[in-house]
Scaffold this active site. Sequence first.
Site, mmCIF file in Angstrom:
data_model
loop_
_atom_site.group_PDB
_atom_site.id
_atom_site.type_symbol
_atom_site.label_atom_id
_atom_site.label_comp_id
_atom_site.label_asym_id
_atom_site.label_seq_id
_atom_site.Cartn_x
_atom_site.Cartn_y
_atom_site.Cartn_z
ATOM 1 N N CYS A 223 -26.424 0.552 12.507
ATOM 2 C CA CYS A 223 -26.262 0.445 13.965
ATOM 3 C C CYS A 223 -27.353 -0.377 14.607
ATOM 4 C CB CYS A 223 -26.426 1.835 14.546
ATOM 5 S SG CYS A 223 -24.945 2.594 14.982
ATOM 6 N N CYS B 47 -16.459 -0.778 11.919
ATOM 7 C CA CYS B 47 -17.240 -1.031 13.128
ATOM 8 C C CYS B 47 -16.963 -2.478 13.550
ATOM 9 C CB CYS B 47 -18.718 -0.800 12.801
ATOM 10 S SG CYS B 47 -19.788 -1.023 14.197
ATOM 11 N N GLU C 93 -20.330 -10.019 13.152
ATOM 12 C CA GLU C 93 -20.386 -9.132 11.999
ATOM 13 C C GLU C 93 -19.454 -7.941 12.186
ATOM 14 O OE1 GLU C 93 -24.752 -10.203 10.235
ATOM 15 O OE2 GLU C 93 -24.676 -8.584 11.678
ATOM 16 N N CYS D 259 -24.476 -10.553 23.298
ATOM 17 C CA CYS D 259 -24.272 -9.544 24.340
ATOM 18 C C CYS D 259 -25.013 -10.000 25.580
ATOM 19 C CB CYS D 259 -24.802 -8.185 23.860
ATOM 20 S SG CYS D 259 -24.383 -6.818 24.951
ATOM 21 N N CYS E 62 -32.161 -3.039 20.566
ATOM 22 C CA CYS E 62 -30.952 -3.499 19.861
ATOM 23 C C CYS E 62 -31.090 -4.963 19.434
ATOM 24 C CB CYS E 62 -29.745 -3.319 20.775
ATOM 25 S SG CYS E 62 -28.233 -4.046 20.115
ATOM 26 N N CYS F 144 -30.544 -4.453 25.805
ATOM 27 C CA CYS F 144 -31.167 -3.180 25.433
ATOM 28 C C CYS F 144 -32.322 -3.504 24.479
ATOM 29 C CB CYS F 144 -30.147 -2.263 24.778
ATOM 30 S SG CYS F 144 -28.716 -1.994 25.856
#
Length: 393
Positions: free
Chosen positions: A370, A128, A115, A135, A142, A139
């Site tokens: 975010c 962004c 994205e 990933c 997230c 975290c």
Amino acid sequence: MTASSPITQDVMTIPRKMPEGPINLVGLTRAKLLATLIEHGTPEKQAKMRVNQIWQWVYQWGVRDFAKMTNLSKTYRAELAEKFVIEIPEMVSRQISTDGTRKYLVRIAGGHEVEVVYIPETDRGTLCVSSQVGCTLTCSFCHTGTQKLVRNLTAGEIVGQIMMARDDLDEWPQPGVGTGDAGPRLLSNVVLMGMGEPLYNFDNVRDAMKIAMDNEGISLSRRRITLSTSGVVPEIAKTAEEIGCMLAISFHATTDEVRDKLVPINKRWNIEALLAALKAYPKLSNSERITFEYVMLKDVNDSDDDARRLVRLIEGIPAKINLIPFNEWPGSPYQRSDWSQIKSFADVIYKAGYASPIRKPRGEDIMAACGQLKSATERARKSRKQIEAEAGL
Ligand code: SAH
Ligand code: SF4
């Protein structure tokens, strides 16, 4: 279209060439482009000039069809078209939020999806950009962290996101006419804050940003590019030396105990090690402050004591602190801090002499804020139990 309904559009579904096809020139640095042209038959004497010409067509004017590169001979254009392609990731869909934010889903080789988010503001427009599919880090707040790493993006796929957005915003200058710098740009800033940890894909991120910064191309100033990292300490100095862009750190906690849970890379490089790397960050000056990102999680990291500890920890580092109200996602194990507590936290920081802007969540209606990014199509998912166990919850 009513004010409350975001716009979704399916854009196109052209199958993409596989990596074993012709060589894609997008993402090659000038040096690599030179070597590639020579290797494939461009006479050495001409190669440098050809690099400059092709570069200008591709990165300054957004032209991807060799046939349109009119300052190259017809035979040379035909030769190029035989051996090479100029390809960027394919836009699969685009959603436009009621606040103007655009979220793109783009498909890269192998059928993976990432994205990309465009955030218009009055004085700038920020893109962004993603650096990985998924990933490796986990975290716990997230959404991307719930998706296993599938692969690193290539340099072409990273800079290609910027090119795709410029296509969508119709922001390429006319070939031969100007550089596009006559007025304010729609896409003026880039943040590496999409999916993935950019410092775990250092070389590709560096090459892509070098291309984006090149004066004879997209020409974004290094001060308008911000790389956000969760704290890959050994790569931080390299970021200043080899990319030279602005740095943001996902700090998020003021004790190792809490940071271990929120940003598990802290178990490898703790707060002390991270701060030492930041204090040594070579380009530090007051005008080039490091941004400390701090996600506000109710009753987890948001007390006034946390704010005071944060101020003590970053003493001596030219910094600004960006407070990010937590953006919830389905199944997320945290809540957003109360607004009054966010204000109180910001106040402590402000009084200590630091700028403490509170990031306004953008594109919430399309899950573009975010930490909400995650391609719904990826099958390799972690279970909620796994996320909680990894976070030590
Ligand atoms: N991997 C990099 C960059 C991508 S995340 C990094 O971690 O820095 C960009 C920013 O969004 C980071 O500061 C990240 O911690 C933050 N973030 C992630 N999930 C979030 C959420 N659900 N709400 C608010 N901010 C979030
Ligand atoms: Fe990865 Fe950054 Fe999300 Fe952490 S916050 S899981 S490093 S994308």
